[in-house]
Design a protein around this motif. Structure first.
Motif, PDB file in Angstrom:
ATOM      1  N   GLN A   1     -20.115  61.398  45.584  1.00 39.01           N
ATOM      2  CA  GLN A   1     -20.240  60.406  44.515  1.00 39.01           C
ATOM      3  C   GLN A   1     -18.882  59.775  44.254  1.00 39.01           C
ATOM      4  OE1 GLN A   1     -21.496  62.675  41.066  1.00 39.01           O
ATOM      5  NE2 GLN A   1     -19.446  63.485  40.717  1.00 39.01           N
TER       6      GLN A   1
ATOM      7  N   LYS B   1     -13.375  58.100  37.558  1.00 41.15           N
ATOM      8  CA  LYS B   1     -13.125  57.267  38.733  1.00 41.15           C
ATOM      9  C   LYS B   1     -11.652  56.922  38.798  1.00 41.15           C
ATOM     10  CE  LYS B   1     -17.535  54.779  39.018  1.00 41.15           C
ATOM     11  NZ  LYS B   1     -18.130  53.426  39.125  1.00 41.15           N
TER      12      LYS B   1
ATOM     13  N   ASP C   1     -23.948  53.739  39.896  1.00 40.55           N
ATOM     14  CA  ASP C   1     -23.338  54.475  40.996  1.00 40.55           C
ATOM     15  C   ASP C   1     -24.400  55.201  41.801  1.00 40.55           C
ATOM     16  OD1 ASP C   1     -20.741  53.719  40.555  1.00 40.55           O
ATOM     17  OD2 ASP C   1     -20.216  55.472  39.369  1.00 40.55           O
TER      18      ASP C   1
ATOM     19  N   TYR D   1     -22.342  54.782  35.045  1.00 44.63           N
ATOM     20  CA  TYR D   1     -21.025  55.381  34.820  1.00 44.63           C
ATOM     21  C   TYR D   1     -20.537  55.220  33.381  1.00 44.63           C
ATOM     22  CZ  TYR D   1     -16.002  56.125  34.997  1.00 44.63           C
ATOM     23  OH  TYR D   1     -14.727  56.564  34.744  1.00 44.63           O
ATOM     24  N   ASP D   2     -20.762  54.055  32.774  1.00 46.36           N
ATOM     25  CA  ASP D   2     -20.195  53.812  31.446  1.00 46.36           C
ATOM     26  C   ASP D   2     -21.026  54.425  30.315  1.00 46.36           C
ATOM     27  OD1 ASP D   2     -22.381  52.196  31.304  1.00 46.36           O
ATOM     28  OD2 ASP D   2     -21.272  50.314  31.182  1.00 46.36           O
TER      29      ASP D   2
ATOM     30  N   ASP E   1     -17.358  51.920  46.325  1.00 51.36           N
ATOM     31  CA  ASP E   1     -17.853  51.916  44.949  1.00 51.36           C
ATOM     32  C   ASP E   1     -17.947  50.481  44.467  1.00 51.36           C
ATOM     33  OD1 ASP E   1     -18.546  52.443  42.347  1.00 51.36           O
ATOM     34  OD2 ASP E   1     -16.529  53.046  41.726  1.00 51.36           O
TER      35      ASP E   1
ATOM     36  N   LEU F   1     -17.418  59.442  41.284  1.00 50.53           N
ATOM     37  CA  LEU F   1     -16.699  60.258  40.304  1.00 50.53           C
ATOM     38  C   LEU F   1     -15.937  61.372  41.002  1.00 50.53           C
ATOM     39  CD1 LEU F   1     -19.135  60.707  37.268  1.00 50.53           C
ATOM     40  CD2 LEU F   1     -16.982  59.463  37.325  1.00 50.53           C
TER      41      LEU F   1
ATOM     42  N   ARG G   1     -18.593  48.067  41.595  1.00 53.13           N
ATOM     43  CA  ARG G   1     -18.605  48.144  40.136  1.00 53.13           C
ATOM     44  C   ARG G   1     -19.195  46.911  39.465  1.00 53.13           C
ATOM     45  NH1 ARG G   1     -13.098  51.528  38.574  1.00 53.13           N
ATOM     46  NH2 ARG G   1     -13.228  52.985  40.306  1.00 53.13           N
TER      47      ARG G   1
END
Length: 245
Positions: free
Chosen positions: A111, A242, A95, A162-163, A131, A113, A133
């Motif tokens: 962002q 998210k 991200d 992110y993860d 975004d 998030l 992904r």
């Protein structure tokens, strides 16, 4: 005409997606800064794009595997053999974000998030357009309205995973700046930091009326709160999520 009517190719020129310049400036440790003001790019739309893809060894492995199938077609019916370091690569979700501080003292973050997407024609004059992904060709893009440069004190652009799975060493990530004038500016996240979860990529600072871009490429093992601490933003952080797509 709205600001975003001019952000995309074919819809106009003043805030277009680029100026067609084919060359670029690479910001490195030896050459870490460039002045947007001196190259006449301290106005209009500054487009910041994050893109990433598999690192070369993973692509070479797939190429070799394809060649083996041509020589030994019966292997097509065997279970696929995949190097361990490519496991879960498709799930890597990088991200792009931006910590901002305006001259009136207001601070915040743009962002994915928390759907903190920002605004382009009003404070903070920073807008996330989407975004990505999956690491597609278009990547993720943040637009900055530099027509309000006098209201911007500093912007810190950063990338995070992110993860929460460290994977910077398994992707070839690049952040590219497309100013309104002059060559594009590229910053590669190519330093070895396999356990890092975030990276401060570059800073845009208003230094006595001059807009200066400075390469950071500073990897950290935490997230936004750690970047905040390192750069003295002084904000309070909580857990964010998210929205589902």
């Amino acid at each position: 005409m709205g600001f975003f009517d001019n952000l995309f190719p074919g819809r106009g020129d003043p805030f277009g997606a680029g100026n067609g310049m084919s060359h670029s400036i690479d910001l490195t440790r030896r050459r870490p800064t460039v002045s947007l003001t001196k190259q006449g790019a301290a106005s209009g739309n500054l487009r910041v794009n994050l893109s990433w893809r598999m690192r070369t060894p993973d692509l070479e492995y797939r190429s070799r595997a394809s060649g083996d199938l041509l020589r030994h077609p019966m292997r097509l019916f065997r279970p696929a053999e995949v190097p361990s370091h490519t496991q879960g690569l498709a799930k890597v979700d990088l991200d792009l974000g931006c910590l901002y501080e305006l001259t009136d003292g207001s601070k915040g973050v743009v962002q994915p998030l928390g759907d903190l997407l920002g605004e382009i024609n009003e404070p903070p004059y920073v807008k996330l357009s989407g975004d990505d992904r999956l690491g597609s060709g278009s990547g993720e893009t943040i637009h900055v309205n530099l027509d309000h440069r006098d209201e911007i004190k500093r912007l810190l652009f950063f990338v995070y995973i992110y993860d929460q799975t460290p994977a910077f060493d398994r992707t070839q990530a690049t952040v590219t700046l497309f100013p309104s004038n002059g060559p594009q500016i590229e910053i590669a996240l190519d330093e070895h930091a396999p356990q890092a979860r975030s990276c401060a990529v570059f800073m845009v600072e208003n230094v006595k009326g001059e807009l200066v871009v400075r390469r950071e490429v500073r990897f950290v093992y935490g997230f936004q709160s750690e970047l905040d601490r390192l750069y003295g933003w002084g904000m309070q952080w909580g857990q964010g999520f998210k929205s589902r797509t």
